[in-house]
Design a protein around this motif. Structure first.
Motif, PDB file in Angstrom:
ATOM      1  N   GLN A  97       1.900   4.686  -6.868  1.00  0.00           N
ATOM      2  CA  GLN A  97       0.892   3.655  -6.632  1.00  0.00           C
ATOM      3  C   GLN A  97       0.009   3.506  -7.863  1.00  0.00           C
ATOM      4  O   GLN A  97      -0.462   4.502  -8.423  1.00  0.00           O
ATOM      5  CB  GLN A  97       0.037   4.040  -5.425  1.00  0.00           C
ATOM      6  CG  GLN A  97      -0.519   2.877  -4.643  1.00  0.00           C
ATOM      7  CD  GLN A  97       0.549   2.211  -3.785  1.00  0.00           C
ATOM      8  OE1 GLN A  97       1.603   2.783  -3.508  1.00  0.00           O
ATOM      9  NE2 GLN A  97       0.276   0.989  -3.379  1.00  0.00           N
ATOM     10  N   THR A 153     -11.301  -0.084  -3.523  1.00  0.00           N
ATOM     11  CA  THR A 153     -10.821  -1.459  -3.653  1.00  0.00           C
ATOM     12  C   THR A 153     -11.831  -2.343  -4.375  1.00  0.00           C
ATOM     13  O   THR A 153     -11.589  -3.542  -4.540  1.00  0.00           O
ATOM     14  CB  THR A 153     -10.528  -2.047  -2.266  1.00  0.00           C
ATOM     15  OG1 THR A 153     -11.713  -1.971  -1.472  1.00  0.00           O
ATOM     16  CG2 THR A 153      -9.410  -1.291  -1.581  1.00  0.00           C
ATOM     17  N   GLU A 190      -3.332   2.989  -9.617  1.00  0.00           N
ATOM     18  CA  GLU A 190      -4.734   3.195  -9.260  1.00  0.00           C
ATOM     19  C   GLU A 190      -5.578   3.229 -10.523  1.00  0.00           C
ATOM     20  O   GLU A 190      -5.153   3.747 -11.559  1.00  0.00           O
ATOM     21  CB  GLU A 190      -4.923   4.505  -8.487  1.00  0.00           C
ATOM     22  CG  GLU A 190      -4.258   4.497  -7.116  1.00  0.00           C
ATOM     23  CD  GLU A 190      -4.548   5.761  -6.331  1.00  0.00           C
ATOM     24  OE1 GLU A 190      -4.839   6.787  -6.967  1.00  0.00           O
ATOM     25  OE2 GLU A 190      -4.479   5.728  -5.097  1.00  0.00           O
ATOM     26  N   LYS A 201      -6.993  -3.248  -6.289  1.00  0.00           N
ATOM     27  CA  LYS A 201      -7.217  -2.676  -4.956  1.00  0.00           C
ATOM     28  C   LYS A 201      -6.281  -1.509  -4.658  1.00  0.00           C
ATOM     29  O   LYS A 201      -6.348  -0.922  -3.583  1.00  0.00           O
ATOM     30  CB  LYS A 201      -7.047  -3.750  -3.882  1.00  0.00           C
ATOM     31  CG  LYS A 201      -8.155  -4.768  -3.834  1.00  0.00           C
ATOM     32  CD  LYS A 201      -8.108  -5.611  -2.576  1.00  0.00           C
ATOM     33  CE  LYS A 201      -6.908  -6.532  -2.556  1.00  0.00           C
ATOM     34  NZ  LYS A 201      -6.935  -7.436  -1.382  1.00  0.00           N
ATOM     35  N   ARG A 222       0.841  -1.195   0.000  1.00  0.00           N
ATOM     36  CA  ARG A 222       0.000   0.000   0.000  1.00  0.00           C
ATOM     37  C   ARG A 222       0.876   1.246   0.000  1.00  0.00           C
ATOM     38  O   ARG A 222       2.087   1.175   0.246  1.00  0.00           O
ATOM     39  CB  ARG A 222      -0.921   0.003   1.218  1.00  0.00           C
ATOM     40  CG  ARG A 222      -1.913  -1.157   1.286  1.00  0.00           C
ATOM     41  CD  ARG A 222      -2.814  -1.020   2.497  1.00  0.00           C
ATOM     42  NE  ARG A 222      -3.795  -2.087   2.579  1.00  0.00           N
ATOM     43  CZ  ARG A 222      -3.610  -3.241   3.204  1.00  0.00           C
ATOM     44  NH1 ARG A 222      -2.453  -3.474   3.821  1.00  0.00           N
ATOM     45  NH2 ARG A 222      -4.559  -4.160   3.231  1.00  0.00           N
ATOM     46  N   GLU A 264      -2.965  -1.803  -4.441  1.00  0.00           N
ATOM     47  CA  GLU A 264      -1.919  -2.316  -3.546  1.00  0.00           C
ATOM     48  C   GLU A 264      -0.684  -2.768  -4.311  1.00  0.00           C
ATOM     49  O   GLU A 264       0.094  -3.589  -3.830  1.00  0.00           O
ATOM     50  CB  GLU A 264      -2.471  -3.466  -2.700  1.00  0.00           C
ATOM     51  CG  GLU A 264      -3.570  -3.016  -1.739  1.00  0.00           C
ATOM     52  CD  GLU A 264      -4.145  -4.147  -0.918  1.00  0.00           C
ATOM     53  OE1 GLU A 264      -3.722  -5.310  -1.126  1.00  0.00           O
ATOM     54  OE2 GLU A 264      -5.027  -3.886  -0.081  1.00  0.00           O
TER      55      GLU A 264
END
Length: 613
Positions: A146, A270, A148, A126, A87, A128
């Motif tokens: 990250q 998520t 997304e 999610k 995360r 992650e």
């Protein structure tokens, strides 16, 4: 109140007609994930001017996964680029090594989606998974971002008297499903309710659960019988909305302070969110009925569990069945999933299923699924609604000089993404370029190999990075001039839009990228691949005299010119080849970052950045 009402911008859009917008009619089963890379996201953070972008396209119907990205402004040579599990704010193990797919500062890779472990796909959906770029000076990572999904935000609430402050006693109930556009400016509302006294007003209020607050939007003009449907400007209260501090209040003659209330809360990122509006007009053929319905679906990131909440009111008779069918707008199709066992009292249909097939997933993502509620009076279906995803339709663009018409010789490269919401009212774009300092950047109309007119000017959204790079991030919406609309959206779906990057050296365009969903990694040339003459500037940074190291004939002449990053010529001259290079005196220049253009021959022009100390 009058001033607030006049200032409120909303368009009543009764989105329950039996037709699909140009975007809805062209949805794919593709999911676009984006990572914006910076040193501040590394754990612990590192100091660097470098930036980057990596995009991942997952296509569940074509069993494909494509990865593309560009970094710029790196402090030193890249030693590795990986996908890690973790995360935001956490470090985790490598799940995919992309280093072998890296050429220079550009990564491009492809694989079968089925070859990626399901747990890794679930982690990506999610949020992650993160991208990490490691360099010699920052072996623990110089850039990180990250992954997304590109999506709008779903919010919803169950409406009841118990949620009022203080609670009221009423048999009335209802549901609201809202969609917040990705840029946070527009909020579309669908609500259905029943059992109330005469409705006198409806509002959105600012306030946490259990508290009362001021009105932030008047919905009274959107009321049509037992429904509230419309779109409004949410920019003044978007932060409170995302914090769960906005509620809907429906006022009636019996309860002037409010009979029904519901706290709007966002579906978790998520999960993959879907929405549905049901009425008789969407039936094939249409049914005349006062019944209406609204609902939401959400799919687990592991794509093995589907949940749903649906509320329907005004049906002419008892529900005899509820199903998910395969079919586009205006077409009928086979049952994919039976929801009948989830029918409850008071108009609610709520449940979940683990019978989620790959065919159902692909059909949901591409807008090819509808809900049909069958009744005793209408056994073939009384109300129906197309199930629409909140995920935005994704496109990518890979930049180089070879796509220019005619092609140009340049080391400039780049990667970009475009995403479009399903109503065709907004376009999101992100670009990272390396080896070029843009003077102007535009969306142009034109297929690959064609030149065309400018559609939209992107220049103001670009920012320079280090010596020779640039990034851009922004939106093109229906509120802009020129407006983004369905006609323009259709051009993107026909692969008829490209991005052109104009520079001081190439005013007609130095690098170009076709915006497409049909992405496949392209061949990427580098400085030493034999197609261009290797050139090196030393020292760089320089104080007085700089050598241009290149292979050339003794005594040959080189024409050179120095540009500022704004494209202004500040120095120029010629140099004679001697002792393995050309000598250029830049001692008169102020400190700063410049571009050195070198013309070796009529067909061999090069440009490299340098720093003057």
């Amino acid at each position: 109140m009058i001033r607030r009402f006049l200032a409120l911008v909303f368009v009543v859009t009764m989105s329950h007609t039996a037709w699909a917008s140009s975007v809805e009619a062209n949805l794919s089963s593709q999911v676009l994930l984006l990572a914006r890379l910076s040193g501040s996201k590394v754990v612990p953070a590192v100091q660097t001017q470098a930036e980057g972008l990596v995009a991942v396209l997952l296509n569940f119907q074509k069993d494909s996964a494509f990865i593309t990205g560009t970094v710029t402004g790196m402090t030193s040579a890249i030693t590795g680029i990986h996908l890690h599990r973790g995360r935001a704010g956490e470090n985790g193990d490598v799940v995919l090594d992309l280093s072998s797919s890296l050429q220079g500062d550009v990564v491009a890779a492809a694989t079968k989606l089925s070859s990626i472990p399901p747990a890794v796909i679930a982690a990506a959906l999610k949020g992650e998974l993160y991208v990490a770029v490691h360099t010699m000076l920052n072996p623990g990572g110089e850039l990180r971002g990250q992954l997304e999904a590109e999506t709008d935000v779903q919010l919803s609430a169950m409406l009841s008297g118990e949620a009022q402050v203080p609670p009221v006693t009423t048999d009335a109930t209802g549901m609201v499903v809202a969609t917040l556009r990705q840029d946070g400016k527009k909020l579309r509302i669908w609500a259905v309710f029943s059992g109330t006294a005469q409705v006198t007003a409806a509002h959105l209020h600012r306030g946490a659960s259990g508290t009362n607050g001021d009105v932030v939007a008047d919905l009274s003009g959107m009321i049509r019988g037992n429904t509230i449907v419309g779109e409004l400007d949410a920019s003044s209260f978007v932060e409170a909305l995302l914090r769960g501090e906005v509620y809907m209040n429906i006022h009636t003659s019996a309860y002037p302070n409010g009979e029904l209330r519901g706290q709007l809360s966002a579906t978790a990122r998520t999960q993959l969110a879907f929405e549905v509006w049901l009425d008789g007009a969407q039936q094939v053929p249409p049914i005349s009925t006062m019944a209406r319905g609204v609902g939401k679906f959400w799919l687990s990131a592991s794509v093995d569990t589907l949940w749903w909440d649906i509320y329907a009111d005004g049906l002419s008779s008892t529900i005899t069945g509820v199903h998910l069918h395969r079919g586009a707008v205006g077409a009928s199709g086979d049952v994919l999933l039976d929801l009948s066992a989830s029918v409850q009292q008071n108009g609610w249909i709520r449940g979940s299923s683990t019978s989620v097939s790959s065919a159902l997933i692909a059909a949901l993502l591409s807008g090819q699924v509808y809900v049909n509620i069958h009744t005793a009076n209408n056994p073939n279906g009384e109300i129906r609604g197309q199930v629409w995803r909140l995920l935005r339709e994704g496109f990518v663009a890979s930049f180089d000089g070879q796509q220019q018409v005619p092609p140009v010789t340049t080391l400039a490269r780049g990667t970009g993404i475009v995403s479009i919401d399903r109503t065709g009212s907004s376009l999101h774009y992100e670009f990272v370029l390396n080896g070029v300092v843009p003077q102007a950047v535009h969306f142009h109309k034109g297929k690959r190999g064609e030149n065309g007119d400018v559609l939209f000017d992107l220049s103001s959204s670009f920012s320079a990075v280090a010596m020779a790079g640039a990034t851009a991030s922004g939106y093109w919406t229906a509120e802009d001039m020129p407006a983004f609309d369905a006609v323009t959206a259709e051009l993107f779906f026909r692969d008829s839009v490209y991005v052109n990057v104009h520079s001081a050296l190439y005013p007609n365009g130095e690098c170009r990228g076709q915006v497409t969903r049909q992405y496949a990694p392209m061949g990427i040339s580098t400085a030493d691949n034999g197609s261009q003459q290797p050139v090196q500037l030393s020292p760089n940074p320089v104080e007085t005299t700089m050598w241009i190291r290149a292979e050339s004939a003794e005594g040959s002449l080189l024409a050179w010119r120095v540009f500022t990053l704004r494209g202004e010529t500040v120095l120029e001259g010629t140099a004679e080849y001697s002792a393995g290079g050309y000598m250029v005196d830049v001692s008169s220049l102020p400190s700063g970052v410049y571009l050195l253009q070198m013309t070796f021959s009529s067909s061999n022009r090069r440009a490299l950045p340098f720093v003057k100390q």
